[in-house]
Every structure is written in C-alpha cells, then in structure tokens.
Design a protein around this motif. Sequence first.
Motif, short mmCIF file in Angstrom:
data_model
loop_
_atom_site.label_atom_id
_atom_site.label_comp_id
_atom_site.label_asym_id
_atom_site.label_seq_id
_atom_site.Cartn_x
_atom_site.Cartn_y
_atom_site.Cartn_z
N THR A 22 -1.69 -7.96 -3.89
CA THR A 22 -1.16 -6.57 -3.29
C THR A 22 -2.47 -5.72 -3.72
O THR A 22 -2.82 -4.76 -2.95
CB THR A 22 0.01 -5.99 -3.50
OG1 THR A 22 0.15 -5.67 -4.95
CG2 THR A 22 1.11 -6.79 -3.26
N GLY B 238 10.21 -5.00 -0.08
CA GLY B 238 9.20 -6.24 0.00
C GLY B 238 9.73 -7.05 -0.93
O GLY B 238 10.60 -7.04 -1.78
N ASP C 3 -5.51 -6.80 -1.49
CA ASP C 3 -5.11 -6.23 -0.26
C ASP C 3 -5.35 -4.88 0.06
O ASP C 3 -5.93 -4.62 1.00
CB ASP C 3 -3.87 -6.86 0.17
CG ASP C 3 -3.40 -6.84 1.74
OD1 ASP C 3 -4.25 -7.36 2.25
OD2 ASP C 3 -2.44 -6.25 1.98
N SER D 62 1.01 3.43 -2.33
CA SER D 62 1.87 2.72 -1.71
C SER D 62 2.31 1.33 -2.39
O SER D 62 3.45 1.27 -2.13
CB SER D 62 1.23 2.26 -0.35
OG SER D 62 0.39 1.11 -0.53
N ARG E 67 6.37 0.82 -3.50
CA ARG E 67 7.06 -0.77 -3.25
C ARG E 67 7.64 -1.07 -4.27
O ARG E 67 8.74 -1.54 -4.51
CB ARG E 67 6.16 -1.52 -2.47
CG ARG E 67 6.29 -1.33 -0.97
CD ARG E 67 5.50 -2.53 -0.51
NE ARG E 67 3.96 -2.33 -0.45
CZ ARG E 67 3.01 -3.06 -0.57
NH1 ARG E 67 3.29 -4.57 -0.52
NH2 ARG E 67 1.66 -2.84 -0.40
#
Lengths: 354, 354, 354, 354, 354
Positions: free
Chosen positions: C175, C162, C178, C152, C156
Amino acid sequence: MRWPFFTRSKKIGLAPGSLVYTGSKRKNSPRITVFDYTPTTVEEKVCSSVEETFSYRDTKSVTWINIDGIHKIDIIEKIGKHFNIHPLILEDITNTNQRPKVEDLEDMLFIILRMHPNDAMAADFNSEQVSILITKNCVISFQEQEGDLFDSIRERIRTGKGKIRSMGTDYLAYTLIDAVVDNFFFVLEQIGELTENLENEVIENPVPKIVQKLHSLKQNLLFLRKSIWPLREEITKLQRTDSTLISHSTNIYLRDVYDHTIQIIDMVETIRDIITGLLDMYLSNISNKMNEVMKVLTIIATIFIPLTFIAGIYGMNFVNMPELRYKWGYFMVLGLMGIIAIGMLWFFRRKKWL
Amino acid sequence: MRWPFFTRSKKIGLAPGSLVYTGSKRKNSPRITVFDYTPTTVEEKVCSSVEETFSYRDTKSVTWINIDGIHKIDIIEKIGKHFNIHPLILEDITNTNQRPKVEDLEDMLFIILRMHPNDAMAADFNSEQVSILITKNCVISFQEQEGDLFDSIRERIRTGKGKIRSMGTDYLAYTLIDAVVDNFFFVLEQIGELTENLENEVIENPVPKIVQKLHSLKQNLLFLRKSIWPLREEITKLQRTDSTLISHSTNIYLRDVYDHTIQIIDMVETIRDIITGLLDMYLSNISNKMNEVMKVLTIIATIFIPLTFIAGIYGMNFVNMPELRYKWGYFMVLGLMGIIAIGMLWFFRRKKWL
Amino acid sequence: MRWPFFTRSKKIGLAPGSLVYTGSKRKNSPRITVFDYTPTTVEEKVCSSVEETFSYRDTKSVTWINIDGIHKIDIIEKIGKHFNIHPLILEDITNTNQRPKVEDLEDMLFIILRMHPNDAMAADFNSEQVSILITKNCVISFQEQEGDLFDSIRERIRTGKGKIRSMGTDYLAYTLIDAVVDNFFFVLEQIGELTENLENEVIENPVPKIVQKLHSLKQNLLFLRKSIWPLREEITKLQRTDSTLISHSTNIYLRDVYDHTIQIIDMVETIRDIITGLLDMYLSNISNKMNEVMKVLTIIATIFIPLTFIAGIYGMNFVNMPELRYKWGYFMVLGLMGIIAIGMLWFFRRKKWL
Amino acid sequence: MRWPFFTRSKKIGLAPGSLVYTGSKRKNSPRITVFDYTPTTVEEKVCSSVEETFSYRDTKSVTWINIDGIHKIDIIEKIGKHFNIHPLILEDITNTNQRPKVEDLEDMLFIILRMHPNDAMAADFNSEQVSILITKNCVISFQEQEGDLFDSIRERIRTGKGKIRSMGTDYLAYTLIDAVVDNFFFVLEQIGELTENLENEVIENPVPKIVQKLHSLKQNLLFLRKSIWPLREEITKLQRTDSTLISHSTNIYLRDVYDHTIQIIDMVETIRDIITGLLDMYLSNISNKMNEVMKVLTIIATIFIPLTFIAGIYGMNFVNMPELRYKWGYFMVLGLMGIIAIGMLWFFRRKKWL
Amino acid sequence: MRWPFFTRSKKIGLAPGSLVYTGSKRKNSPRITVFDYTPTTVEEKVCSSVEETFSYRDTKSVTWINIDGIHKIDIIEKIGKHFNIHPLILEDITNTNQRPKVEDLEDMLFIILRMHPNDAMAADFNSEQVSILITKNCVISFQEQEGDLFDSIRERIRTGKGKIRSMGTDYLAYTLIDAVVDNFFFVLEQIGELTENLENEVIENPVPKIVQKLHSLKQNLLFLRKSIWPLREEITKLQRTDSTLISHSTNIYLRDVYDHTIQIIDMVETIRDIITGLLDMYLSNISNKMNEVMKVLTIIATIFIPLTFIAGIYGMNFVNMPELRYKWGYFMVLGLMGIIAIGMLWFFRRKKWL
C-alpha cells in the motif's frame, strides 16, 4: 489509393478465412504455367484451366506451378481444396498486403515475399506480393501480375544449367526467393545512382525541386525497408525449421540469401543516412546562397540611403542655405558623397561583409 | 479533459479493488444483451436487469454476455460476485484507461483492448476500453458505450455462417478481438488517405493550416500506437498460455490476429515517418516560397534606390550645377537611369538571383 | 543547488558505509510515528525518541514505523543497530539521491522509491526519497520530510476499511508503494492539463513565453521519467523474489502496481512526444506569423519606392523638363502613380503574396 | 593531439604484446609507493627502484603497489616478468586509450578504469587510464601521473579507520574502483552547476558565446559517457566472476559501485538532454529577439516611406500644382502626414505587430 | 559508380555459385606470393602461375598464400578446385561487396574483412575486400589490389621476430586480421585530426565550405561504420567456434582484436556525435554572424529614413512655408536631424540592439 498498404478494410466484418482479393483491380485472366522436371527430363506447359495442374500433385518429379494473377478467387479456392491448404493461408495469398513471413504447416511451408517495381523514382512505388507454397513434390508460386522476374530460373530449368534440375523443391523455392531478393539489389543500385546524382546537384546547383526528389527517394526507401526488414528474421526461421521439407544441402544456400538480406538492409540504412545528410546540406547551401543575395542587396541599399539623405538636404528650399551659393558647393557635395560611399565599402569589406 | 489517459486521480487514496468509473460521464442505463448458442440452436435476448444473465453461467452452450456501458458500478459488482471475479479485475474493467493486456486467472482469461473512433481527424480522438472475460462456457464483454463494432459477429451467430457456432468460447473471444483489431485498419486507411491528400497540398499549395493538420494526425497516430503496441506482446502471451481455455485449433487464428497487429504497428510507424517527412518538406517549401518573395521585393527596392538617389542629386538647389542648364540634361539623366536599371537587372539575372 | 541529483560529492573520500545526509538542509527534529495492529486491535503512537519503537521489533502484530526526516544521522544509526541493518543500506537511506531499487537481504527487503511535488510547474521539481524496509513483523518507512502522502493509509488502518488490517507486512508495504506510484498519476494529470492549455495557446496565440513553459514541462518530465523508469524493473524483481517475506496473495497486487508503473511510463513518453510536437508547431507558427508581418511591410515599402522615385524625377531642377510645364502634367503624374500602385497590388495579389 | 583517443597508430605494424607507451609525453621518473598491511601492522614505503617491491609478492600481508607514471617501459616489463603477467595485459597497461574493462586471468584479475580531470570546462578534457591488477596478496595500480585521487584511501590504511585493514586485496581493489567512480560524481556536479548557470543565462541574456559553452559541455559529457558506460557491464562481470579472488563479503560492495555507475550514466544522460533542451531554447530565444528587432526597424521604415513619398510629391516642380498655392496647404499636408502615421501605428498595434 | 556497395546487379539472374568479379575494372595480372615456414625455416616465393602454390597444400609447415587481385576468375576457380572450396565461398571472394563475416566450414574457416584507403578525405572512400581462408596447414588471403598492409607481417616472418614462426595458421590469420583492424585506427586518427581542425575553423572562421567537408567526413564515417560494425559480432563467433582450427592460445589474441573492434566502433560513434555537434554549432555561428550584419545594416537604414523624410518636407514647394524663411531655419533643421540621429542611436544602444 496510391500507397500499397491500406486496403485491408474490404475485409472488415467478414468471417476469418473468407477470400477477398485486396490488390489493384485487374481484368485479364490469370496465367498458369507448369514446369515438371527430373534430372533428366523437363516438361513445360501453359494451362488454360487450373484443373490441368492437379495431376502433378502426386508425381515424384519436381513440379513448379506458377500463377500470375490472384484476382480470380475461384482459382485460388480450387487449388486450396485440391492441395489441402488451410483457409487462413489462402486468405493471406489473396490479401495482397501481408508482411513477408514464413509459416511451417507440417506438410507444407508457406512463404510471403514482397517485390518492388524496377523504377526507383516511381511515384507509384507499390510492392507486389509473391506467395510461395512448398510441398514435398510441388512448389506453387503466386504473383499479382505477370513479370519477367523468374525468367532466368525458367531458362536454367529448360537448359539444365547449374544444379537446379538435380535438386528438390526446397532448392527450387530457394531460387525463387533468391530472385526476389536479388531484385532489391537492382532497385537499390538505381536509388544509389540517383542519390549520387542528386548529391552533385546539391553541391553545385541546389534548386528547390531536389528536395521533392530526395523526399520521394526517402519515402520509397521507407517502403523498401518495410518489405525487406521482416525477411531477415523469417529466413532465419526457415533455416532453423525442423521441417523435413528443407534439406541440409539447401540450408547453406538459405544462409547466402540471409547474407544478402542483411546486405540490403545495410544498404537501405546507409542510403537513408546519406539522403538525410544531403537534405541537411541542401538546406545549409540554400540558406547560405539566400543570405549572400540578401546581404549584397542590403548593402547596396545601405550605401545609397545616406547619400540620398545628403541629396535631400540640399534639395531643401530654405532661403538661407550658405552652401548652395558656394561656387564649388555642388562638386564638394558630390565629392563628399563619393568619399562616404568608398568609406562604407571599405568598412564593409574590412568587416568581411562583402 | 480531452485526452483520454489522465483520469486515474479519481482513484487516489482508495483501497485497492475499490470500483470507481473513471471514464466520461454518462447517464443512460447500460444495455445488456445475451447470445446463447450451440451448433444447432441460438437464443438472443436483451436483458433489463443483470440478474437475467446469471442463469447462463452453468449451461453447456456457449454464452456471450455483452454489456454496453460500465458506469453503473453496481451491475459490475453483481456480475463480479456471481461469476467470482477478482476485485482487481473488476477495478480494471471500470477504470477505463488501462493498457491493453491479457491476464491468465486459472479459471478464466481476462483481456483488455482499446478501440478508436472512426473519424481519424477527430480532435477528441479518445480510445474506448473493451474488456473481455473468457470462462469455460461464457464470454463476457464490456464496452464503454453502445457501438456497431460487433454487429457483423452477431449476424454470423444468428445465421450460423462460418465456423463460429460450432466452436467454443475461445473462438468467440477471438472473433471479438479480431473485430477490434480490424477496426484499426479502418482508421489507419482513413489516416493514410488524409496523409496522401496532405502530401499533394504540401507540394502544390503549402498553406500554414496544413501544419496543424499534420500535427493533429501525428498526435492521433501517437494515441493509436499507444493502443496497439502492447497488444502485440499480449497476444503472444495468449498464444503461449497453457490455459485449457484456449484450444489448439483457435491458436492458429490468434496467430493471424498477431500478424495483423504487427501489420498495424508497421503501418503506424510508416505513416508517422511519412508525416515527419511531409512536415520537413512543408517547412522547406514554405521557406523557399518566402525566400522567393523577399528576394523579388528586395530586388525591386535595390533597383530603385540608386535611381532615386540620382533624382535626388538633380533636385538639389545649388546655384552652380552646370548639368541643370544643359538642353538635353534631363533626357540624358533619364537615359542614364534606364541604363543603370537595365544593367542591374542584367547583373541580377547573371547571378541567377532573378 | 536546484537540481536534485548532484549532491553525492559530500561523500567523496569517506569509507563505504559512512552515514552522511546529502539532502536539503533541515532543522526541525524528525517525527516518528508507530502503528501497531492486528485484525482486531490497533495502536497509534507518536514517539518522542527513537528508542520507544524498539519494543515493537519482536511483537507478533504488524508494526509500521514511519520516520519523517532523515537528517538526524544518530536516529538512523540507532535503528540500524537495533534492527540489524547493513551499513550500506543505512548509507542508501541517508544518501537522498538513490535510484529507485529493490534489494533482497535474506531477512529483510529494502525498497527505495522517489516521489515528486504536486506542483508540476515548480521550478524546484525536486524528487524526495522514500525508503521502505520490510521485515517479518515490521515495516519501517523513511521520508525526507513530513507529508500527507500516507494519510489515507493511516485512515484505513484506523478504521479497518479494506483488507489492510488482516494482511501482513508485505501488504502494508504494497500500500505504501501504491500510494507513491499513485502520486505520479496526480502529477502527470496536472502536466497533461497544462500541456492541453499550452496546445491551445500555441494554436491561438503563440507568444515566446510558451517556449519556456514547454521546456520547463519537458525538463520536469525528464526528472519524472528518471524517477519512475527503474521502478518497472525493480517491481518485477520484487514479484519474482523467492523471499518468504512476500506472500503469494500479495503478488497479484504487486502486478497491479507494475501495470500502473508501465502506464505512467507510457504517459510520460506520450506527453513528451506531444510537447516536442507542440514546440515544432510553435516554431512553425511563430515563423509563419513573422513571415506574414515582414511580407506585408516589405510590400508596402516596395509599392512606395518606385512612386517616390517618380516624385524624385519631377523634383529635379533641370531647366528643360517639358512635362513640368504641361497644364495637366501634375495630375497625369498623380494618375500614373495611382496606376503603378494598383498594378503592383494586382500583381502581388495574383502571385498570392498578399 | 587534443582528443584523448587517437593515439593507437604508434603501435601499428608491431607484433602483438610489444610495449609502447601511447600517452602524452612525460619526463619525470615514475613514483612507486608500497603499502603493506595486516589488521594490526602497516608499512609505507616510497621505492626508488622497482626491484624493491618484488619481495612483497609472496608475503601473506596485503600489499598495495602504486605506480604513478607508466612511460618507463622497462619498469612495466620488470614488474610483468616478476609477477608473471601476460604480455597482452602489459600492452594494455601502457597503451593508454583502452576502454574500461575487467579480465579474469585465473590467478589474477585485471581492471582498466578511466578518470577525468576535475575541471569540467577544460578544453583538454583528457581521460587518464587507471589499471589495477589483483592477485592473492597484492594489488598493483598504475596511473598515468601523480594525483591525489587515492589519498583518502592511504589515510584510511594509515589510521586503520573503517574495515580496510581487516579485509583482503579484493576490498582494497574495491576502494580504488570506488574512488575512481566517486570522482565522476564530482565532475558531474560541476557540469550540473555550470549547466544551471547557463540555463539562467539562456533565459535572461542569450549571448552567442553560450552556444560554444553548451557545445563544449556536451562534448565533455560525450567523453565522460564513453569512460563510464562500459564500466557498468564490466562491474557486473566482476560481480559474477567465479574467481576466488573476489570474496562473497566484497560482492555487496561491488553492487554498491554498480549502483553508482548506473546513477552516473543516468546523470550524464539527463544533463545531456537538458543541454540539448537549452540549445533549442537558446535558438528559439535568439531568433525571437532578432525577430523583435527586425520587426520594429521594419515598422519604422514602413511608416516613413509613405510620408517621404508625400513630401516627394509636393517637392515636384510642376508649374501647375494648385495645392502649393493654398495658404494652409503646407499645414494640411503636415496634418495629413500625421494622420497617416497615427493610422499606421494604430493598424500595426491592432494587428499586434507592435 | 563511386559508392562501393552497389554493384551486385551484375550477378542478377545467374545461378548461385557463379563466379563474377564485381569490383572496379583492373587489367594487371594478379600477384601471387607464398610464404612457407616452420619455427626454424622460411621460404618466400613469388609465383608466376597459380599452380605453383598447389604443392604447399599438404606440407606440414605453415603456408601463407597471398593473392593480390581477384579479377581473374580462372585463378580463383583453380584454387577453389584444388583446395576443395565450396562454390558459394568462391562467389563471396569474387563478389567484392560482402559484409565482414566469419564462416565455419568444418575443414576450413572463411573470413571476410573490409579495409579503407588511408586518405580520410578521399571522395572515393571505397572499401576493399580482404578474404582469408584458414585450413590446417594453409592460410590463403585475397586482396583486390596490391598494398603494403601486410608488409610488417612479412618482415616478422622473414626475421622470425615475435612468436609468429612458432605458431600455427590460426595465429597467422590473427595477425592478418589484426593488421586490417589496426588500419582503421590509422584512418580514424586522420579523421579525428581533420575534425579537430574543422572545429577550430567553425569557431574562428565559419565559411560555407566547412559544411561540405563535415558532411563528407560524416559520410565516410558512415562507410567505416558499415565496415567495422559487423566485425564485432563475427569475431565473437570466431572466438566461440568449436572448430579445431583455432587453438586455445590464439583465443586470447582474438579477444584483443575484439577489444580493438569495440574501441573503433566507439571512436566512430564519438566522432560522428562531435561532427553533428560541429554542424549545429556552424549553423548557429553563421546565422548569428548573418544576424549581426543584417541588424547593423537595418539600423543604418532606419536612422536615415526619418532624416530623409524631414529633408523631404523642407524640399516641398509650398508657397507658404514659414520655416523656410527663418534666418536660422536651415541650421535648426540640421540640428533637429542631429538630435534625432543621436536619440535613435541612444535608444538602440539602450535596447542592446547595437
């Protein structure tokens, strides 16, 4: 409700600072007593109305106002107004399920303590709240009901024994705290004695009702712990406060109370561990006893079942059963049964099952 | 899913700051209410669209915007844009399984609280998230669904009772927090009462379904603990913040909430210990009862087995069994059996097995 | 070996800084991918040799080098030499059973994370090591094998959705962290669902294999806890670092990850407590069920044993047994037996044994 | 005595600083070896007397004096005198049940480590004490007996592999510590493998001797924990020391050892939790198996007891028993018995007792 | 009362600083001994009255006044007055259930230690209080009764062995503390040996009385722990004191005592864990043994019950039972019974029930 710490809900939805008495219902009117003393003089008075105490606020002598019973909200309110006490403090005084705590309010110190009944096996092991306010010239103490906890202090003030008359409000407050803390020793000694007795019972005669007693003691220790544990930290706070209300010479006495608090916590923990050990030992003993019973009974059954089987065989009605006609058949069978029974007993004994 | 804390996965793979509502599915449209007050005036309004609240951002009066229902992401987004809220904060508001926390964002304070249903035995003991934003002139509160939690506060604002109308947004926020925390007392009192009832049942009539109930209470206490435990530290953070949004006079009230939080944690721990004790006592009682039953039954069997054996012997068909021909043989045997039975009963009683 | 944390011994006796791959044996050659992007441009490349990535070291754009597979020691060594990485760090990358940690190496930051498979009931609940190196222009990530964890993020970057394209290496690293942390939520949700199902089974149909499943879940939670617990402290370290590699605007995102970490630890602890409760409840249920069975069976036996004894008496062959010759003797005995049976049943019921 | 930590009493009543060897009795004379090296040269020597090592004290090269066997007090005393070591340190070296510790003595560093045998199931799981003294030019290490623990380090010094020859005494001491710590991984891997095997046995064939093995492993883990736990803090102390004996470049290696120590503690805790889980599962399995056996046996008995009762009835000798004379009476009764048996089986199956 | 820590109640209600002896009742008069020494001289004296010791207060030599027996309050009071000791300290000396502690009173140091009897299995495992006062020239030690604990120190002073004669009061106090702490090793070694013996018994011959012994050891460890645990922190306090009464050269010896204290705590914890493990293993062994017995007995019963049923069938008195008239009927039935018995044995063995 029986447990002492579940009554805050009466207050839910009220504005902060609203006074609501949350303790048990009481009817008698609160008892207000005043001690006013200097090193050389002492005055003792039972007041019929709270206003009689007001004049002592500004005297230079040390004044101890003791209020037994806090269920009359108007009395608390009047004192609050006259002595200029913050509404939240008044709320804490009437709300009788506070944790022990110390608050430093610049011109006064506020202390909450908890006190347990002397009967350690009481099902109703409620703790009572004792609130103490220290100002420059006054100590105001609040109890939920009359009690003899502070009688020895009263006696010391009357007779002038010890240093109490020559010291200030901080020393007086210390003696009150000390009396409350000492009461824990008394309760714990009882619990200790009960535990020792139960230990003997667990070893010698482990009957089921011991479990209930041990659990009840354990639960009461839980409540004791809840009442004493926070005190440790709070007394440290009192010792380290930079308030001028606590003089240096009183500080060493506070340290003594602090030592007692730790000692009480130690005792509570130790007895709890002992009781847990006793519960384990009880379970082990009872299961051991039960096992013995079942083993013996099962062995009896096991010995007779094969014998009954043999008897059953010779109770059969077959036409052709040669043994039945032997002259000594019956006695041989009886002998055989005896041998089997003895053989099994010997076998069980060798296996250490008997 | 029934448990309230397992729904973050909807968010996995999304960019941080993406708004996704993770709570239960709801359909009704959120209810938005506004209170705007000064010491002398008060205005109350139910808004049909979120834009109606925007004008209150810059008024000098204190404004309380309450939003019941956060499942409409667009409403949250509009508020976020107008009040200039960081996307991660908006994410926290819609993501309904946050831990209680306090965040200081320079020009605003953000607080997350958790609230439990009033039915302490509810299988579905979901906690609901309450988010509070404090700015200089506004308090914005978000609830997952409509509830009557804040009704007493609304009443106090309307009537001007207490200090609430004369204080700022910090005091309003405090009353909201206080209401949420007070609700815990209500739930705990229920659990306490249930536990007391179960204690009686454990002592008097220990049936298996008690275990389920005790476990269910214990589990609910676990959830309560999870909701209240972090609050303690977070309120301390709020007290010690150097944000100008919290005035000194409100701080003493926060201290009061802090005391309540500790009291709740204490209560949760105490009840948990009591329930653990009850579970132990239940097991002990049930096994004791079972043991009694088995012992009695086994003793009955043990008494009859040797007797049946004797009957079996004289039921054998040997030709030569002299006793059978004795005139009183039958009665002698019956007598023997009686003696054996009584002897065994006496033996068992002496051994304290009966 | 099945458990993931027992393979350091391959390294014993080697000089510190020696590179030895300690993970599972793998054969396929590692997959190396590069993303190089600025706010406006993006370049994606699969490299056939590690040297192809070297040119990106000094570009001003943000470069993400991802290496799936660390079992080829020479690749790690080449990267180490080119990017000037300390030998002990390289050792940590290849030694796949490190604790999660963050190390600040002046010109770069080194982060180790652990990641679990998505199948929560997997007997082989190995955690995989993810290592991340952050320099001024590059992020180098190492995984033990190919996976879709970062897909993902790739998407992105490709689409520029984003903020990711407009931020630096610190945000990219965030990220990645995360994504790894979010994966824990996914696994925990599964475990939560499994636990709920097992709870129903424990209440409704407590079969022995549930114990195994609960123990297996508990053990996997143990491994999860081991992987997430240290992360909490390490992320705090990352937040508080004075390294210039972490910009202020990224810090608030790290705080978000920190919140998630605590939430995961909370969830792990809660589910563990629930599972412990379920195990207790299972034992209680199973023993209760067993007791019921044994009680009924024993009662059946206990009723028939005295009856059989009576039948045995009248089966005796004494010559003089008057009852045998009574006309209604047989039926009287049958009646007597019926009365005894009913009496015993009544007695057992009154005693609540039935 | 078998347990390693109960031998201090030999020392009671002696003046502090008295040297008494408290380890197991040994007879062979200690083995003293010396390595003296610079980046370019290396000298290896086995000394027949301790005095041969004295000359190395003041050389500029790095000297490693290793003494295998500390039961000859006079050797320790001579070294103590020559190298100027405090009597209490000498006491710690000979008193072989010290906790791991680090002491900073201005001109030298003193380190105590503990080391376990490689056989994880050993009943005699004694830990051995390894003492290390670091001065500016010398490292003196003391072991209780000869072992191959440091062989790989000797090899590295001989061949000059790695950095060891180019570094100072601090790095040498680090490699010694690292070797001792790495040995824990070896032992733990064994324990891990044993635990995995026992897990399979617990699930598939839970025989009683597993309990003993699990308890023995758990006890050995207890000893391991005791040996490694204090090391964590002590190595931190070594890292943070302001002693000039530890250079900055060695510090990063100490951090690596620190990481390993935490990893070992983690592993010990994890395996302990797993073993506790296995013990629970064993108990649950064994009781389940036992229950199954008892249930089947009791059901067999329960089915035959009523049948035997019926047979007993028709074995009675009443003169007037009409059924006995029915032609098909016998077969009807057999049929009745069959029906009762099948009915009971059906009932038990429906109740899921079979 | 048997337990040593429940006797404070004698003091309740008294003014702080009131001297009341709370230990066991004793009658003999206290024994007072004095050692007065310089590096070159030594004087030893048994005093018949406390006043004889007063002259030593101001001599420059080191004086050790040892008082065995503190039940004569007047002696303590006289010493208190002459050496100018605070009343609360005197109270602590006579109140024999203090926690170990260290107090710094500017011109003197006050230390309380606890000491256990050497018999580790003693039901009456009372700890005795040892109080030590350190002034510039004097050490005053108080014991509850005469003992040989300090004999080796006396011997060292007499003979001048070690450094004791050349050091000050701080070193003398250290040797006293060291002697008390060393005594714990002695007791623990005994407990360790007892535990090892009990471990063998648990494995080889688990009889019920082991449980009692293990619980008794565990309880005694609880008391030991209570006596040693606080010492750790208190000795640290002594090390860090800025009192001039503790010289720098004595500090390293205090560190040694500190190490011993931690070692003792470690040992106590380890043995407790071992004993807990033994209790678990005992329970597991005993239940396993019981299960074996019950299984065998039940299997015997299960085999004979069907056989008895068959015998019962052919014992029925039906007129028409064809088998009864078969010539070999009896032997066929015997054979059938044999086959059934063997079949069941085979079945039980295959199921691994035998």
